[in-house]
Design a protein around this motif. Structure first.
Motif, short mmCIF file in Angstrom:
data_model
loop_
_atom_site.label_atom_id
_atom_site.label_comp_id
_atom_site.label_asym_id
_atom_site.label_seq_id
_atom_site.Cartn_x
_atom_site.Cartn_y
_atom_site.Cartn_z
N ILE A 80 0.86 -1.18 0.00
CA ILE A 80 0.00 0.00 0.00
C ILE A 80 0.89 1.24 0.00
N THR A 82 0.61 5.61 -0.35
CA THR A 82 -0.24 6.80 -0.42
C THR A 82 0.62 7.95 -0.91
N TYR A 94 -5.06 13.25 -1.69
CA TYR A 94 -4.29 12.04 -1.41
C TYR A 94 -4.87 10.88 -2.20
N THR A 96 -4.47 6.59 -2.51
CA THR A 96 -3.90 5.34 -2.02
C THR A 96 -3.89 4.35 -3.16
#
Length: 149
Positions: A80, A82, A94, A96
């Motif tokens: 993951i 961001t 933002y 992700t």
């Protein structure tokens, strides 16, 4: 010690967008949907869908360009990440994303483009050096995987 690892099994939401960067580096971006079905208090079945932004680099991007299409089912392992960016209105946004390390095509062989799936060595591809390290990729570099599905 810390671990950043995600495993997803889902369906491709739209055909991958492929970009070819300098030094023959390619990157693929596409959405992947995962769904969960449960029964609520009143006995009705409810399905919720989560959308994931997938990013695949180099050899995985080449596989995506060749074989992945909207609706296909995939197994993906990755990290993951961001990132932030400034929107046109000046606000900070933002995003992700899942940076894929491993990608395996699921489903029947005839589900793939042109009616033929890649051979096993290119159907499952691992990026052995991680997403940001230089990588000279060839399909023979793919590692075998003993997944139960």
């Amino acid at each position: 010690m810390s671990i950043n690892k995600v495993i997803l099994v889902g369906n491709v939401g739209k055909d991958p967008e492929i970009r070819h960067l300098d030094n023959n580096v390619s990157v693929a971006n596409f959405p992947l949907a995962t769904s969960e079905t449960y029964t609520n208090k009143s006995g009705e079945k409810v399905t919720t869908t989560e959308w994931h932004n997938i990013v695949a680099w180099r050899g995985l991007a080449d596989i995506c360009e060749k074989y992945i299409q909207k609706g296909k089912q995939l197994y993906i392992e990755g990290k993951i990440r961001t990132r932030s960016y400034d929107a046109q209105d000046g606000t900070k946004r933002y995003m992700t994303e899942i940076y894929a390390d491993t990608l395996q095509m699921l489903g029947r062989k005839d589900d793939f483009q042109n009616g033929s799936a890649p051979d096993r060595s290119s159907a499952t591809v691992n990026e052995p050096n991680g997403n940001n390290a230089p990588l000279d990729y060839s399909p023979s570099d793919a590692e075998e995987d003993d997944l139960p599905f």
